[in-house]
Motif scaffolding. Structure first.
Motif, mmCIF file in Angstrom:
data_model
loop_
_atom_site.group_PDB
_atom_site.id
_atom_site.type_symbol
_atom_site.label_atom_id
_atom_site.label_comp_id
_atom_site.label_asym_id
_atom_site.label_seq_id
_atom_site.Cartn_x
_atom_site.Cartn_y
_atom_site.Cartn_z
ATOM 1 N N GLU A 168 0.117 14.954 3.549
ATOM 2 C CA GLU A 168 -1.969 13.918 3.226
ATOM 3 C C GLU A 168 -2.008 13.968 1.532
ATOM 4 O O GLU A 168 -2.321 15.231 1.305
ATOM 5 N N SER A 226 -8.323 15.320 1.688
ATOM 6 C CA SER A 226 -9.910 14.417 2.520
ATOM 7 C C SER A 226 -10.784 14.825 1.408
ATOM 8 O O SER A 226 -11.833 13.651 1.055
ATOM 9 N N THR A 264 2.145 10.353 2.981
ATOM 10 C CA THR A 264 1.460 10.039 4.127
ATOM 11 C C THR A 264 0.308 10.546 4.829
ATOM 12 O O THR A 264 -0.715 10.966 4.639
ATOM 13 N N GLY A 265 -0.163 9.623 5.914
ATOM 14 C CA GLY A 265 -1.716 10.142 6.635
ATOM 15 C C GLY A 265 -2.016 9.059 6.388
ATOM 16 O O GLY A 265 -1.889 7.352 5.736
ATOM 17 N N ASP A 266 -3.490 8.833 6.475
ATOM 18 C CA ASP A 266 -4.342 8.120 6.141
ATOM 19 C C ASP A 266 -4.861 8.104 4.830
ATOM 20 O O ASP A 266 -5.150 9.418 4.496
ATOM 21 N N SER A 277 -11.592 8.829 4.210
ATOM 22 C CA SER A 277 -12.284 7.484 4.281
ATOM 23 C C SER A 277 -13.686 8.143 3.801
ATOM 24 O O SER A 277 -14.650 7.158 3.437
ATOM 25 N N LEU A 296 1.877 6.105 3.919
ATOM 26 C CA LEU A 296 0.571 5.972 3.716
ATOM 27 C C LEU A 296 0.138 5.256 5.183
ATOM 28 O O LEU A 296 0.599 4.246 5.663
ATOM 29 N N SER A 297 -0.565 5.138 6.039
ATOM 30 C CA SER A 297 -0.303 4.390 7.494
ATOM 31 C C SER A 297 -2.030 4.700 7.550
ATOM 32 O O SER A 297 -2.775 5.170 6.535
ATOM 33 N N GLY A 298 -2.031 3.994 9.300
ATOM 34 C CA GLY A 298 -3.055 3.966 9.499
ATOM 35 C C GLY A 298 -4.145 3.016 8.687
ATOM 36 O O GLY A 298 -4.266 2.215 8.697
ATOM 37 N N THR A 299 -6.016 2.404 9.362
ATOM 38 C CA THR A 299 -6.634 1.308 8.088
ATOM 39 C C THR A 299 -6.452 2.050 7.068
ATOM 40 O O THR A 299 -6.470 2.819 5.876
ATOM 41 N N PRO A 341 -9.737 2.070 5.007
ATOM 42 C CA PRO A 341 -11.348 2.951 4.793
ATOM 43 C C PRO A 341 -11.965 1.007 5.206
ATOM 44 O O PRO A 341 -11.914 1.021 3.685
ATOM 45 N N LEU A 367 0.494 0.951 6.301
ATOM 46 C CA LEU A 367 -0.644 0.713 6.591
ATOM 47 C C LEU A 367 -1.461 -0.401 7.808
ATOM 48 O O LEU A 367 -0.440 -1.213 7.342
#
Length: 985
Positions: free
Chosen positions: A498, A501, A520-522, A525, A543-546, A548, A567
């Motif tokens: 990831e 953050s 990978t991961g979000d 944000s 990368l996944s998730g939405t 930001p 995404l």
């Protein structure tokens, strides 16, 4: 008793003693009267520097400011009023003191023409220094009586014409300095008659192009010859080898051509040879190897060819510069045995083979630059054997193998560029933690392994470029401790895991490139700290998730690429607030309706590959599904609402147009460019004289405090007969500032127009313009040099963004200190885009006549006067003038420059110094910048090398030929790379 006979001898001695005392006392009394007469009638002491020059009971001036006496004879022998601020003409009255030997009036504001008859009073002087003043006309004529003169310094003035023949008739003259004047004759052969001369400096004069007189070879006692940038052309005369006492030869930045003569081998005592930036060609002469005292050799920026002679390596060189030639062949192994070598610069040649294996083993090597050659094999392991190496630059070669383990112990390194080679293997773990590193570029190699957590020890790191390698593993969270990091590029590697953050906490980050890895991961944000981020590229990962929505709040983001990931979700509407030059979210798993701002053919390729995205307008995307048909009741209700809404709207427009009662209200057309909480009604009524804070070429500026507590700056453009020009300014500001965002460009918040009104609302900048602060009462806030340097870098970044990052590029066309605003923290903001045009418009409209000159007097590039065409190099010229303002504190057309002169000419003529002693190289003359540097600056904050670097950049920017000026991007690099390359104490 015999008569008493007195011995007359004691009485005679007493009488002689009394007579001598009276004579000495009378001499000092006379000298006192002369000094007071000169102070009261020939000079103006506005600074009150000579306040202690007052009569006293002893008639003794020996303790007065600038006065030095012979203690034995009690006579005035020296007057030194350097940098006292005195004004007036040449104070020849000082020379009425017959015992006076030295007269130094350097770095003042004395001026006018020096006439031969008053000067004749000074024929008994041994030293005359009038440098750094405002004298004009021809050089003064010296009569034959000047037989005692040893030192003559007339540098840094405005003398013109030829060097008079009398300058060849000083029988005892040892130092002659005439540099940085406007001498436009030829370098005369009769200077070769000065048989006692030890130092000659004629640099920075616009002499007529011509050869170096061979007669100068007769100066057998000459130790220093500096004739830099003086239009010397033709071959270097073979007689140069007759200067057997010469220690420093500097003929750089001229037009010397042909081969370096073999006669140069006669310079048996020379320690420094500077012939860089000429047109010299051919091979290096074998005679160089005979110069056993040579320590510094700079032949860069010529057209030299051939191989580096092996025997040159046996010299005691501390610095060897042969860059930017056409030299070839291998570097002799004997170079590594030189115990004195500190700097080796061979870049931009065609050298091949290996670097000597023992290079650095026997010397305290501090800088190595062999970039852009064809070197092969491994980097020498002993380069940092003495732990002195500061700069390692080897990019664009074919070096291979692993990075030597010894480099991990090189704690002196702060600037490393080893990109574009074939280096491979794991990087030594300790190398990642070198504590002084400020710039590290290793991109485009074959390195592998993991980025070590020890990277957290590199607190000073500002740029980390590792792209196009084979690095793998997780990106360590310790990278978040690099709080000075401005650029991070780890693209095209094999990183996994990831994205930490905590990376959003890097407040100074401007560029983040992580594309083409396996992250990978979000996407992190919490991005509020990324106030300076302009480029974010996370494409081609996993990368996944939405996406930001917080990305939409980044004020300076202009480049966003999230393509080819996993995404999901909708494209956040918040992204439409960004002013993007590059936007790409293609080939993800996004769904929903494309936001209206991106629903345009221009963005189609940036949206493809998301099968569930829909658009009502883009045919390549599926249309969005329609809602079920409405019921009859719903249709009736909607129709009634529509009628009511239209009626209300018509009533509102009527009331706005015709008002209530007798009060007239305009119908405004408004546009917003940022998130705001006000409208025209909160602005227009407050454009009153009480809120007026200034006026410019395009209108008046007001300070308006809103109901929200926020303060904004409002420019009300001029109206009246110049309506067409006002409309042009209005459109220019809206079209440029409305589309761009950058930390160093003022923010346009809102525009409003009516038939007879045009207003533009900007963020309010507390400290006004750079011109207001620099030339006004607030100048004490810019006493610190570091503030001025930060302003220079920030303004350069803003202009570089306009020229290089905007599509199409934007020309400002009115760069000046008045148009650089300073916020509360003195961050510079480029402002006033009333004359700005895109480069595309300049090209298409180039032949069209202009309504008025684009630019401001003192800042306009010289080519504009005869071509009426502007290019991005015109902005560069104007910015160079701003740099000169920051250094000198003077306006571009300061009255002190005299008629037909300006800041650019003054600085150009003041580009070198001439200290009485020392080696004469640039490194030895920092303190002689004193007359150029703003005297209001706190000298304890001045890094004189940094000031000199800024002046050099300013001179490049203001070159008379646009092609010789650097781009604004290069200007930023020059300013910032110097800061990076300087070790921090």
């Amino acid at each position: 008793m015999p008569p008493l006979i007195l011995n007359p001898l004691p009485f005679l001695l007493l009488a002689l003693l009394c007579l001598s005392c009276f004579s000495l006392g009378f001499s000092l009394y006379r000298d006192t009267q002369i000094l007071l007469r000169v102070k009261n009638s020939q000079i103006v002491d506005k600074n009150d520097s000579l306040k202690d020059w007052v009569p006293n009971g002893y008639h003794n001036p020996c303790n007065w400011t600038g006065i030095n006496c012979d203690a034995r004879n009690q006579s005035v022998v020296s007057v030194d009023l350097t940098s006292t601020g005195i004004q007036g003409g040449f104070p020849f009255g000082f020379c009425r003191i017959r015992t006076l030997q030295n007269l130094t009036l350097a770095q003042n504001s004395l001026g006018d023409i020096i006439l031969p008859r008053p000067l004749a009073l000074c024929s008994h002087l041994r030293l005359l220094d009038l440098s750094g003043n405002l004298f004009v006309g021809g050089l003064p004529e010296f009569l034959s009586d000047f037989s005692e003169l040893r030192l003559l310094n007339l540098s840094y003035n405005n003398f013109t014409g030829d060097i008079p023949a009398s300058f060849g008739r000083f029988p005892r003259l040892s130092v002659l300095c005439l540099y940085s004047n406007l001498l436009n004759g030829t370098i005369p052969p009769f200077l070769g008659n000065l048989s006692e001369l030890t130092r000659l400096d004629l640099s920075y004069n616009p002499f007529k192009p011509g050869p170096l007189p061979s007669e100068l070879g007769n100066l057998s006692k000459l130790e220093v010859m500096i004739i830099r940038n003086a239009n010397i052309a033709g071959d270097l005369p073979d007689s140069i080898g007759k200067l057997v006492s010469l220690k420093n030869l500097d003929l750089s930045t001229n037009s010397l051509s042909g081969k370096i003569p073999d006669g140069i081998s006669g310079l048996r005592n020379v320690e420094q040879i500077e012939l860089y930036e000429n047109l010299l060609s051919g091979e290096l002469p074998q005679g160089l190897s005979n110069l056993s005292s040579l320590r510094r050799l700079d032949l860069s920026l010529n057209s030299l060819t051939g191989k580096l002679p092996d025997n040159i390596c046996a010299l005691l060189l501390t610095s060897l510069h042969l860059n930017d030639n056409f030299l070839e062949g291998e570097i002799p192994a004997s170079l590594a045995s030189n115990p004195n070598l500190e700097e080796l610069h061979l870049f931009n040649n065609s050298f091949t083979g290996k670097l000597p294996e023992d290079l650095g083993r026997n010397s305290e090597l501090m800088a190595l630059d062999v970039s852009t050659n064809d070197f092969i094999d491994e980097l020498p392991r002993y380069l940092c054997q003495r732990n002195k190496l500061q700069r390692l630059i080897t990019f664009k070669n074919r070096f291979s193998g692993a990075l030597p383990e010894q480099f991990g112990e090189c704690h002196s390194l702060y600037y490393v560029r080893i990109e574009d080679n074939q280096l491979s293997g794991n990087v030594p773990p300790k190398f990642w933690g070198l504590p002084r590193l400020q710039l590290l570029r290793m991109d485009n190699n074959r390195f592998e392994g993991m980025l070590s957590p020890s990277i957290s020890d590199v607190w000073e790191l500002e740029k980390l470029i590792l792209s196009r390698n084979r690095f793998s593993g997780h990106l360590p969270v310790e990278i978040c401790e690099l709080h000075k990091l401005e650029a991070l590029d780890i693209s095209l590697n094999r990183f996994t895991g990831e994205v930490p953050s905590c990376i959003t906490g890097l407040r100074k980050l401007q560029t983040l490139r992580m594309q083409e890895n396996m992250f990978t991961g979000d996407i992190p944000s919490k991005m509020s700290s990324w106030a300076d981020l302009t480029e974010l590229n996370l494409s081609h990962n996993r990368l996944s998730g939405t996406i930001p929505p917080e990305l939409g709040s980044l004020p300076d983001l202009t480049y966003l690429d999230l393509a080819v990931n996993l995404l999901t979700g909708e494209i956040p509407a918040e992204l439409t607030k960004l002013k993007l030059n590059q936007f790409n979210v293609s080939f993800n798993k996004l769904y929903g309706k494309v936001p209206a701002a991106f629903d345009h053919q221009l963005y189609l390729s940036s949206l493809l590959g998301n099968t569930d995205l829909c658009s009502p307008d883009l045919k390549s995307l599926p249309p969005c599904s329609k809602s079920r048909p409405l019921s009859l009741i719903a249709v009736i209700i909607l129709a009634a609402c529509a009628v009511l809404l239209v009626g209300s709207l018509l009533w509102f427009i009527k009331s706005k147009s015709f008002g209530f009662g007798d009060k007239y209200k305009r119908a405004y057309k408004t546009s917003t460019f940022q998130r705001i909480e006000f409208n025209e009604e909160d602005i227009v009524p407050f454009l009153t004289s009480e809120n007026h804070i200034g006026s410019g070429s395009s209108g008046r500026v007001y300070r308006v405090k809103l109901k929200t507590g926020e303060t904004v700056a409002v420019k009300k453009l001029w109206g009246g007969t110049e309506k067409e020009e006002t409309e042009s300014v209005f459109k220019s500001e809206v079209e440029t500032l409305g589309q761009i965002r950058h930390a160093n460009i003022v923010k346009l918040l809102f525009s409003c127009s009516a038939d007879d009104l045009r207003i533009l609302v900007y963020e309010y900048v507390e400290n006004g313009s750079l011109a207001d602060v620099l030339h006004g009462e607030k100048c004490e806030q810019l006493m610190d040099w570091s503030k001025r340097f930060s302003i220079a870098v920030g303004a350069a970044q803003g202009l570089a963004y306009l020229h290089h990052d905007c599509v199409p590029p934007i020309l400002h066309r009115d760069v000046k200190s008045n148009n650089i605003l300073l916020d509360q923290e003195f961050r510079p903001l480029v402002a006033d885009f009333g004359l700005a045009k895109t480069l595309q418009r300049v090209v298409t409209e180039g032949a069209a006549p202009m309504s008025r000159i684009a630019g401001s007097h003192g800042y306009i590039a010289p080519e504009y006067a005869y071509t009426l065409k502007v290019t991005e190099k015109s902005d560069v010229y104007s910015f160079g003038v701003v740099l000169m303002e920051l250094v000198t504190g003077k306006r571009p057309n300061d009255p002190s420059f005299g008629e037909n002169n300006d800041l650019v000419k003054w600085i150009t003529e003041s580009a070198l110094s001439c200290p009485e002693g020392g080696s004469g190289n640039v490194e030895g003359g920092w303190n002689n910048l004193a007359h150029v540097i703003d005297p209001r600056l706190d000298r304890s904050t001045c890094d004189y090398q940094e000031v000199d670097m800024v002046l050099n950049v300013a001179l490049l920017c203001t070159s008379g030929f646009p092609i010789n000026r650097p781009s604004m991007r290069r200007v930023v690099e020059l300013l910032k790379e110097y800061k990076v390359s300087r070790p921090k104490t």
